[in-house]
Design a protein around this motif. Structure first.
Motif, PDB file in Angstrom:
ATOM      1  N   THR A 137     -65.026  23.678  46.941  1.00  0.00           N
ATOM      2  CA  THR A 137     -64.463  22.893  48.031  1.00  0.00           C
ATOM      3  C   THR A 137     -65.584  22.173  48.757  1.00  0.00           C
ATOM      4  OG1 THR A 137     -62.654  24.473  48.331  1.00  0.00           O
ATOM      5  CG2 THR A 137     -63.104  22.943  50.152  1.00  0.00           C
ATOM      6  N   VAL A 138     -65.430  20.876  48.922  1.00  0.00           N
ATOM      7  CA  VAL A 138     -66.405  20.047  49.631  1.00  0.00           C
ATOM      8  C   VAL A 138     -65.765  19.538  50.910  1.00  0.00           C
ATOM      9  CG1 VAL A 138     -67.741  17.911  49.556  1.00  0.00           C
ATOM     10  CG2 VAL A 138     -67.604  19.358  47.525  1.00  0.00           C
ATOM     11  N   THR A 139     -66.469  19.690  52.010  1.00  0.00           N
ATOM     12  CA  THR A 139     -66.009  19.177  53.300  1.00  0.00           C
ATOM     13  C   THR A 139     -66.872  17.993  53.697  1.00  0.00           C
ATOM     14  OG1 THR A 139     -65.337  21.401  53.979  1.00  0.00           O
ATOM     15  CG2 THR A 139     -65.562  19.749  55.721  1.00  0.00           C
ATOM     16  N   CYS A 140     -66.218  16.920  54.140  1.00  0.00           N
ATOM     17  CA  CYS A 140     -66.928  15.726  54.574  1.00  0.00           C
ATOM     18  C   CYS A 140     -66.960  15.644  56.097  1.00  0.00           C
ATOM     19  CB  CYS A 140     -66.280  14.482  53.981  1.00  0.00           C
ATOM     20  SG  CYS A 140     -66.421  14.389  52.177  1.00  0.00           S
ATOM     21  N   GLY A 141     -67.778  14.736  56.596  1.00  0.00           N
ATOM     22  CA  GLY A 141     -67.989  14.637  58.025  1.00  0.00           C
ATOM     23  C   GLY A 141     -66.748  14.317  58.821  1.00  0.00           C
ATOM     24  N   ASP A 142     -65.763  13.671  58.198  1.00  0.00           N
ATOM     25  CA  ASP A 142     -64.523  13.349  58.909  1.00  0.00           C
ATOM     26  C   ASP A 142     -63.518  14.485  58.846  1.00  0.00           C
ATOM     27  OD1 ASP A 142     -63.782  13.268  56.265  1.00  0.00           O
ATOM     28  OD2 ASP A 142     -63.117  11.176  56.274  1.00  0.00           O
ATOM     29  N   GLY A 143     -63.924  15.624  58.297  1.00  0.00           N
ATOM     30  CA  GLY A 143     -63.042  16.782  58.202  1.00  0.00           C
ATOM     31  C   GLY A 143     -62.247  16.853  56.919  1.00  0.00           C
ATOM     32  N   ARG A 144     -62.261  15.799  56.134  1.00  0.00           N
ATOM     33  CA  ARG A 144     -61.511  15.791  54.884  1.00  0.00           C
ATOM     34  C   ARG A 144     -62.132  16.776  53.901  1.00  0.00           C
ATOM     35  NH1 ARG A 144     -61.070  10.146  51.894  1.00  0.00           N
ATOM     36  NH2 ARG A 144     -63.320  10.346  52.249  1.00  0.00           N
ATOM     37  N   GLN A 145     -61.274  17.462  53.163  1.00  0.00           N
ATOM     38  CA  GLN A 145     -61.741  18.395  52.150  1.00  0.00           C
ATOM     39  C   GLN A 145     -61.237  17.975  50.777  1.00  0.00           C
ATOM     40  OE1 GLN A 145     -60.492  22.331  53.511  1.00  0.00           O
ATOM     41  NE2 GLN A 145     -62.542  22.665  54.360  1.00  0.00           N
ATOM     42  N   MET A 146     -62.073  18.205  49.786  1.00  0.00           N
ATOM     43  CA  MET A 146     -61.720  17.937  48.395  1.00  0.00           C
ATOM     44  C   MET A 146     -62.096  19.149  47.561  1.00  0.00           C
ATOM     45  SD  MET A 146     -63.039  14.022  48.136  1.00  0.00           S
ATOM     46  CE  MET A 146     -64.138  14.287  49.515  1.00  0.00           C
ATOM     47  N   ARG A 147     -61.356  19.319  46.494  1.00  0.00           N
ATOM     48  CA  ARG A 147     -61.599  20.491  45.648  1.00  0.00           C
ATOM     49  C   ARG A 147     -61.663  20.042  44.191  1.00  0.00           C
ATOM     50  NH1 ARG A 147     -61.856  25.918  46.091  1.00  0.00           N
ATOM     51  NH2 ARG A 147     -60.871  27.230  44.520  1.00  0.00           N
ATOM     52  N   ALA A 148     -62.553  20.661  43.446  1.00  0.00           N
ATOM     53  CA  ALA A 148     -62.723  20.330  42.031  1.00  0.00           C
ATOM     54  C   ALA A 148     -63.215  21.551  41.287  1.00  0.00           C
ATOM     55  CB  ALA A 148     -63.697  19.163  41.869  1.00  0.00           C
ATOM     56  N   ASP A 149     -63.285  21.418  39.965  1.00  0.00           N
ATOM     57  CA  ASP A 149     -63.757  22.521  39.137  1.00  0.00           C
ATOM     58  C   ASP A 149     -65.274  22.621  39.111  1.00  0.00           C
ATOM     59  OD1 ASP A 149     -61.124  23.340  38.043  1.00  0.00           O
ATOM     60  OD2 ASP A 149     -61.157  21.324  37.200  1.00  0.00           O
ATOM     61  N   LEU A 150     -65.959  21.505  39.373  1.00  0.00           N
ATOM     62  CA  LEU A 150     -67.411  21.436  39.237  1.00  0.00           C
ATOM     63  C   LEU A 150     -67.957  20.490  40.296  1.00  0.00           C
ATOM     64  CD1 LEU A 150     -69.308  20.878  35.870  1.00  0.00           C
ATOM     65  CD2 LEU A 150     -69.777  19.423  37.811  1.00  0.00           C
TER      66      LEU A 150
END
Length: 389
Positions: A137-150
């Motif tokens: 899980t990656v969190t960005c400065g605007d609070g948005r989160q994204m998830r990936a396998d790698l």
């Protein structure tokens, strides 16, 4: 939270290494999201040169034709001169393989065209990274989160991914080197075939670029980082006063506001480039001094190896462990060589300078070729010829 469908990867950083990693993973059948903290893909920087190993990597990624189209052959790898103009080694056509030189912005455009626009997210500064057994899980400065396998950290020497995932990793090391870079105006000084000029404690180099431009650099010894000059172009001109043509002409043809000045840092070798589902690539993993012209070359190699390992259905941790096992020994050897080179070639010692120039004069370009062979003789692994998802 967003999660890509199928086998997915997030690549942080849209420089040359990040773009190459995205291209390679796409060819391996992955859905890729490329995160760049800048508000747009900036066409920044100056020029650089690439050895044959980088061209093989570009071919493996399927962008070799485009790579060649934005590049110009340069003889600088086998043409060494003294400030007065005398040749220590001179390029021998037919015997010495030319390097290829291009502008960073041109190469970035070539690579960016291979990545679908909807897969690139600009203004996305990574502020958090967390992984578990099922993904990252990656969190960005605007609070948005994204998830990936790698997750691939290709975000440069000051990598956020490295800092978040490897908090005990060594910090970048200042190598007591200062570098200026510039590009002459189109058609102003031409032709220039490429050369390096060695002085005591300083090295000047020039490479031809497309549109009849010439990229030049000057590296000097600098004991402390952070030096500032009111007139960078004037400082370069003063430090190269009386040096052979076309150096004065190149400086005169360079817009002063475009000159770049950077302190040169590298990284001490890291214990690993991979942890679970997260890998480092390019400068984030093995930043090195520019004296072997291998920094971007090694990033392209990284991208090819990562894609080759990821092309099957092996578990992600296994893929990244293999990537680490293959890439860390080679890149860290190149790191060591790149750090050692300026200890001799940028020495301020008069005795060392005399010895270095005498040995170079007695040697031949064939000696230089054999020395370069361990850097250039790299064979890329095979990648899928078509993207399959």
């Amino acid at each position: 939270m967003e999660r890509e469908q199928g086998r997915s990867a997030i690549v942080v950083g849209a420089g040359i290494g990040g773009l190459a990693a995205a291209i390679g993973l796409q060819r391996a059948g992955w859905t890729v999201t490329l995160l760049e903290r800048a508000p747009q893909l900036r066409e920044a920087g100056a020029g650089w040169s690439f050895a044959p190993n980088a061209l093989r990597a570009a071919d493996a990624l399927g962008v070799g034709t485009e790579f060649r189209a934005c590049s110009v052959p340069t003889e600088a790898g086998a043409t060494m001169r003294l400030p007065g103009g005398e040749y220590l080694i001179r390029f021998q056509p037919g015997d010495d393989p030319p390097l290829l030189a291009n502008h960073r912005a041109d190469l970035q455009r070539v690579l960016a065209r291979q990545v679908p626009a909807d897969g690139v997210r600009t203004g996305a500064e990574v502020t958090g990274v967390r992984q578990d057994d099922d993904g990252v899980t990656v969190t960005c400065g605007d609070g948005r989160q994204m998830r990936a396998d790698l997750l691939v950290g290709a975000d440069g020497i000051h990598s956020t991914v490295r800092r978040r995932v490897w908090p005990d990793a060594p910090q970048p090391v200042f190598q007591r080197i200062l570098c200026w870079r510039g590009v002459s105006a189109p058609g102003s000084v031409w032709p220039v075939s490429g050369f390096q000029t060695w002085a005591r404690g300083a090295r000047f180099g020039a490479h031809p670029l497309t549109d009849e431009r010439v990229f030049w650099f000057l590296t000097v010894r600098q004991e402390e980082p952070g030096a500032h000059f009111a007139d960078d172009l004037g400082e370069v001109a003063a430090r190269t006063h009386g040096w052979h043509e076309p150096i004065p002409a190149l400086l005169a043809a360079t817009p002063p506001e475009t000159v770049l000045r950077h302190d040169i840092y590298d990284l001490d070798p890291l214990p690993s480039y991979a942890k679970g589902r997260i890998a480092l690539l390019g400068d984030a993993a093995h930043a090195m001094t520019p004296f072997l012209a291998q920094g971007a070359c090694q990033a392209l190699e990284d991208a090819v190896v990562l894609a080759a390992e990821a092309a099957g259905r092996a578990p992600v941790p296994h893929v990244l462990n293999r990537y680490d096992q293959v890439r860390r020994p080679r890149t860290q050897q190149v790191q060591r060589m790149a750090r050692a080179d300026p200890k001799l070639s940028l020495s301020t010692s008069a005795a060392t300078y005399r010895l270095m120039t005498a040995m170079t004069r007695l040697a031949s370009s064939g000696v230089a070729r054999r020395k370069s062979a361990r850097l250039w003789n790299w064979t890329p692994p095979a990648l899928p010829t078509e993207v399959t998802r």
